[in-house]
Design a protein around this motif. Sequence first.
Motif, short mmCIF file in Angstrom:
data_model
loop_
_atom_site.label_atom_id
_atom_site.label_comp_id
_atom_site.label_asym_id
_atom_site.label_seq_id
_atom_site.Cartn_x
_atom_site.Cartn_y
_atom_site.Cartn_z
N THR B 54 83.15 -36.34 69.31
CA THR B 54 81.79 -36.19 69.86
C THR B 54 81.79 -35.26 71.06
O THR B 54 81.04 -34.29 71.10
CB THR B 54 81.21 -37.55 70.30
N ASN B 55 82.61 -35.56 72.06
CA ASN B 55 82.53 -34.82 73.32
C ASN B 55 83.10 -33.42 73.20
O ASN B 55 82.59 -32.49 73.80
CB ASN B 55 83.26 -35.57 74.42
N GLY B 56 84.19 -33.29 72.46
CA GLY B 56 84.86 -32.00 72.40
C GLY B 56 84.28 -31.08 71.35
O GLY B 56 83.94 -29.94 71.64
N TYR B 57 84.17 -31.57 70.12
CA TYR B 57 83.77 -30.68 69.04
C TYR B 57 82.26 -30.55 68.89
O TYR B 57 81.76 -29.50 68.57
CB TYR B 57 84.39 -31.12 67.71
N THR B 58 81.53 -31.67 69.09
CA THR B 58 80.09 -31.59 68.88
C THR B 58 79.35 -31.32 70.19
O THR B 58 78.17 -31.02 70.18
CB THR B 58 79.57 -32.87 68.21
N GLY B 59 80.06 -31.46 71.31
CA GLY B 59 79.45 -31.13 72.59
C GLY B 59 78.44 -32.15 73.09
O GLY B 59 77.57 -31.85 73.88
N LEU B 60 78.55 -33.39 72.58
CA LEU B 60 77.68 -34.47 73.08
C LEU B 60 78.47 -35.23 74.12
O LEU B 60 79.39 -35.95 73.77
CB LEU B 60 77.31 -35.43 71.94
N PHE B 196 81.50 -29.52 57.65
CA PHE B 196 80.94 -30.44 58.65
C PHE B 196 81.38 -30.05 60.05
O PHE B 196 80.58 -29.97 60.98
CB PHE B 196 81.38 -31.88 58.35
N GLY B 197 82.69 -29.83 60.18
CA GLY B 197 83.22 -29.51 61.49
C GLY B 197 82.69 -28.20 62.04
O GLY B 197 82.34 -28.10 63.21
N ILE B 201 80.71 -27.64 65.55
CA ILE B 201 81.06 -26.66 66.58
C ILE B 201 79.90 -25.70 66.81
O ILE B 201 79.60 -25.33 67.95
CB ILE B 201 82.36 -25.92 66.18
N ALA B 202 79.22 -25.36 65.72
CA ALA B 202 78.05 -24.47 65.86
C ALA B 202 77.00 -25.13 66.75
O ALA B 202 76.40 -24.48 67.61
CB ALA B 202 77.47 -24.16 64.49
N ILE B 203 76.80 -26.44 66.56
CA ILE B 203 75.82 -27.15 67.38
C ILE B 203 76.25 -27.15 68.84
O ILE B 203 75.44 -26.96 69.75
CB ILE B 203 75.64 -28.60 66.86
N ARG B 204 77.56 -27.34 69.05
CA ARG B 204 78.06 -27.33 70.43
C ARG B 204 77.80 -25.99 71.10
O ARG B 204 77.35 -25.91 72.23
CB ARG B 204 79.57 -27.63 70.43
N GLU B 205 78.07 -24.91 70.34
CA GLU B 205 77.95 -23.60 70.94
C GLU B 205 76.51 -23.20 71.20
O GLU B 205 76.18 -22.66 72.23
CB GLU B 205 78.64 -22.55 70.06
N TYR B 216 70.98 -29.02 60.19
CA TYR B 216 70.10 -30.03 60.75
C TYR B 216 70.91 -30.82 61.79
O TYR B 216 71.74 -31.65 61.42
CB TYR B 216 69.58 -30.93 59.63
N PRO B 217 70.72 -30.55 63.10
CA PRO B 217 71.65 -31.06 64.11
C PRO B 217 71.79 -32.58 64.12
O PRO B 217 72.89 -33.10 64.26
CB PRO B 217 71.03 -30.58 65.43
#
Lengths: 299, 327
Positions: B54-60, B196-197, B201-205, B216-217
């Motif tokens: 969550t924190n690292g890859y998705t940026g939440l 998926f991954g 990462i796209a959502i994080r960036e 769809y985030p």
Amino acid sequence: MFSISYLAQQSMNGVILGCIYALLALGMTVVYGILRLINFAHGALITLGAFFFYFIFFKAGLPFIATIFLLLGFGGVMGIVLDTVAYRKLRGGPEVALLITSLGFYTFIENFMKMLVSPQPYAFKVPQYLVTLHRTSYLTFRTIDIFIIIASILIMLLFHLFVKYSKMGIAMRATSENLEVAEIMGIEINKVISIAFLIGSAIAAFTGFMWGAKYGQISYDMGFLTGVKAFVAVVVGGVGSIPGAMLGGFILGLAEILSIAFLPTTFAEYRDAIVFAILIMVLLVRPSGIMGVKEEVRA
Amino acid sequence: MKERKIPTEIWFIVGGLLLFLALFGATRFLNRYILHIVILIGIYSIATVSLNLTNGYTGLFSLGHAAFMAVGAYTSTLLAFPLTLRKAYELPLLPSLLGGPEAAWPFLPALIAGGLMASFCAILIGAPVLRLRGHYLSVASLGFMVIVVTLAKTLRDITRGSMGINAIPSYTNIYWTYFWLLVTIYVVWRIVNSRFGRAMIAIREDEVAAQVLGIYPMKYKLLSFVIGAFFAGVAGGLYAHFTKAIRPFEFSFFLTFQIVVMLIIGGMGTMSGPLVGAASLIALRYALKPVEEHFKLYGFIELVYAILLIVIMLWKPEGIMGKRLKR
């Protein structure tokens, strides 16, 4: 079962807690407005302030009024130190970096205090002339309660006037509106941010005294939940809005005390959970808070 | 690309076998104190690797990980608590749906149930909270943690309140721990290296750009949150059955803080970062413990953690294993 005097008494407690949250929220919302930083370390300043008062007033025995002024100065200096040591270097980086650093500072201060003063809570006594009891037909209160409420309202009023009419206050509002444009317009950003930290932290240190005077007990970890709740007050009232922060503080303080006073005793233990339930509900219904405007996404 | 996929899978199996051989050797030659530390490193690694999703890859930037560990720990403890002690501890008997009053679950199903329960909580809390951005998400997830700890303190009929539950059967051993660590790493690795991954990462960036590309985030955010919570729940269960006692306050702010520090020091959004972070900080904690106890400096270890965190944030914000991104 619940008389008017009980309601009045509890409302007064709620207002005092509300004052504490509102004053903390004030400092947080100004800093958040400018830097987009949830300053967790803001909560630690309550702890520092309370223990500073304890040692200067009770141990060193300085006069009360002098201690209060020293306390404000101490808080202000701590705020500037925090800003210059860490936040200045991280400015312009990702938002999360600031948040993490402030978490680090909070933990640093809390555990430093734990090592310095021992994990046990300290008894916090107020000078005798401030604890005189006054009885009216509806309310029983101490001089200190009135002192807290009047001092808080005075601080809020002064703060409001400062932000609204002084040159620095106007610069502060401009910076929180748009940092880059403000800088282009010739506002010294670093100075503005330092002043915001100075004022917010001085007020936070003062709330440490208020907390001790109200509850008669201070401990090294008193700042964490109080600080987080103050940020909840900021969000509930509307991020970036100073009247909103105050309103949020009072709503939270009253909700917390009145829910303890009027719900069955078994629910009293849920006080912290209630505060965060309010937060999540407000965020769902009105994400920008009661008095907030919709926040633009900063690139 | 197909011929590259199979060797990596085999590499995992071979690596796993070698690891278990090493663990077998370790149990033979290392003393119990060191083994204790090795198991703890494993458990914290599971928690940190799952937080990384969550924190690292998705940026939440969630601060509620300790809450999922608490849910997992309590669920698996209550399910696997031995029948003979249930009465003495005034713990509820299981309803017929969970095996009836005569049953105590074996370890593995209880652990998985703990993970599923944590996932379920993640769906409940994620649906509202994940709509928030940035800081609001952090504070709301912190609020979720406070709510869970409060519930653990107040639901005395189930959790025994702040007394906590002790005499938990000690099922956790070095093999179970590292088996689950391998599973966690494998799942996270597979997710990150899939569509998926990439979407995460796209959502994080850049969330808006990701949306423009048809991602769809909410779906990906919730997915990473729920999977992260599952392994946090498992880590909590392993922790409960390792320390043999759980109390609500153990799962509060400092646990989250520790895992976050491990992740950040190791390097967010890298595969090896969480492992390096967890191993080095647990090792550091046990190296500093004698100092803390000898000088009675309670809070010293936390202080060092905080200083490390600040130093890393100021001078190498991408962590030990992270690469500096060019801006």
